[in-house]
Design a protein around this motif. Sequence first.
Motif, PDB file in Angstrom:
ATOM      1  N   GLN A  28       0.703  -1.251   0.047  1.00  0.00           N
ATOM      2  CA  GLN A  28      -0.002   0.168   0.030  1.00  0.00           C
ATOM      3  C   GLN A  28       0.918   1.291   0.069  1.00  0.00           C
ATOM      4  O   GLN A  28       0.691   2.064  -0.569  1.00  0.00           O
ATOM      5  CB  GLN A  28      -0.969   0.069   1.138  1.00  0.00           C
ATOM      6  CG  GLN A  28      -1.888  -1.055   1.142  1.00  0.00           C
ATOM      7  CD  GLN A  28      -2.807  -1.213   2.363  1.00  0.00           C
ATOM      8  OE1 GLN A  28      -2.499  -0.660   3.439  1.00  0.00           O
ATOM      9  NE2 GLN A  28      -3.662  -2.362   2.472  1.00  0.00           N
ATOM     10  N   ALA A  29       2.110   1.289   0.820  1.00  0.00           N
ATOM     11  CA  ALA A  29       2.949   2.413   0.924  1.00  0.00           C
ATOM     12  C   ALA A  29       3.371   2.774  -0.634  1.00  0.00           C
ATOM     13  O   ALA A  29       3.587   3.730  -1.031  1.00  0.00           O
ATOM     14  CB  ALA A  29       3.823   2.026   1.882  1.00  0.00           C
ATOM     15  N   MET A  30       3.930   1.549  -1.164  1.00  0.00           N
ATOM     16  CA  MET A  30       4.427   1.569  -2.663  1.00  0.00           C
ATOM     17  C   MET A  30       3.390   2.389  -3.746  1.00  0.00           C
ATOM     18  O   MET A  30       3.952   3.279  -4.202  1.00  0.00           O
ATOM     19  CB  MET A  30       4.859   0.515  -3.088  1.00  0.00           C
ATOM     20  CG  MET A  30       5.998  -0.335  -2.279  1.00  0.00           C
ATOM     21  SD  MET A  30       7.336   1.017  -2.038  1.00  0.00           S
ATOM     22  CE  MET A  30       7.701   0.926  -0.400  1.00  0.00           C
ATOM     23  N   ALA A  31       2.115   1.994  -3.680  1.00  0.00           N
ATOM     24  CA  ALA A  31       1.085   2.355  -4.201  1.00  0.00           C
ATOM     25  C   ALA A  31       0.863   3.887  -4.014  1.00  0.00           C
ATOM     26  O   ALA A  31       0.800   4.657  -4.778  1.00  0.00           O
ATOM     27  CB  ALA A  31      -0.236   1.613  -4.034  1.00  0.00           C
ATOM     28  N   THR A  32       0.968   4.096  -2.693  1.00  0.00           N
ATOM     29  CA  THR A  32       0.647   5.747  -2.176  1.00  0.00           C
ATOM     30  C   THR A  32       1.695   6.699  -2.864  1.00  0.00           C
ATOM     31  O   THR A  32       1.394   7.709  -3.036  1.00  0.00           O
ATOM     32  CB  THR A  32       0.705   5.782  -0.586  1.00  0.00           C
ATOM     33  OG1 THR A  32      -0.342   4.873   0.122  1.00  0.00           O
ATOM     34  CG2 THR A  32       0.441   7.070  -0.259  1.00  0.00           C
ATOM     35  N   VAL A  33       2.841   6.189  -2.620  1.00  0.00           N
ATOM     36  CA  VAL A  33       4.075   6.949  -3.273  1.00  0.00           C
ATOM     37  C   VAL A  33       4.352   6.859  -4.759  1.00  0.00           C
ATOM     38  O   VAL A  33       5.061   7.499  -5.266  1.00  0.00           O
ATOM     39  CB  VAL A  33       5.213   6.704  -2.321  1.00  0.00           C
ATOM     40  CG1 VAL A  33       5.001   7.030  -0.998  1.00  0.00           C
ATOM     41  CG2 VAL A  33       5.916   5.309  -2.701  1.00  0.00           C
ATOM     42  N   GLY A  34       3.711   5.820  -5.226  1.00  0.00           N
ATOM     43  CA  GLY A  34       3.942   5.835  -6.806  1.00  0.00           C
ATOM     44  C   GLY A  34       5.069   5.132  -7.092  1.00  0.00           C
ATOM     45  O   GLY A  34       5.901   5.539  -8.047  1.00  0.00           O
TER      46      GLY A  34
END
Length: 248
Positions: A28-34
């Motif tokens: 989710q963090a990787m998706a949040t920061v793109g």
Amino acid sequence: MSYQHFAYYYDQLMEEAPYGQWISFFEQAMATVGADVSSVLDVGCGTGSISIPLALKGYDVTGIDLSDDMLAVAHEKSMTQHASVQFLQQDMTEIEGLPEFDAAVIFCDSLNYLLTEEKVAAAFHSVHRHLKENGIFLFDVHSLYKIHNIFSGNTFAENAQEISYIWQCYEGEYPDSVEHELSFFVHEEDSRYTRFDEVHMQRTLSVQTYEHLLEEAGFTVIKITGDFSENELKSEAERIFFICKKSK
């Protein structure tokens, strides 16, 4: 802190640990920061309970830990689960000889085993050196609330058939620290129990101190949350998560 006998029973004692939530938090963090992440450095990897699931999801994972006993368990688990992970014995404050990674994690409160601000700062600098430009750094720590209200002065115990434990927590010698005195009893084939005793020390710092040390190491803090939540950090959160980016 180097685990000894505990390493070989760690997974049994941690059966209910929410490892799946750490993996979900990572993605989710990787998706949040793109972030487009393919390589991951798992710092303080222990028995590989984060490294192996990430590898099975297709990430190129390197796991490092100070304990050769924990690494031996991790390697055996990775072979059994057909997961390709490179496990290396290294001190998180002095990571050496590794390439740069897209992302690095220090999960499961491993950072709390560093008992001074200087050691924490050294770990942040060490991770920074091994991240690519704009690399992502995720970690979690015990909150001050947990150290003082959940741990300190309390005793935890479990009486299971194969392994039981008594876990006593005392105020540590450092500010905002705790000393864990652990006795565990392993059931042997002849119906006897073997007892092992270990002492583990952990310390946490204020959110503001972590932010300051991260900034000094060259990170930008993107988000701080608690207890695997995406929401604003609450005062009674037990576990604090940091999402950071290498900025300079």
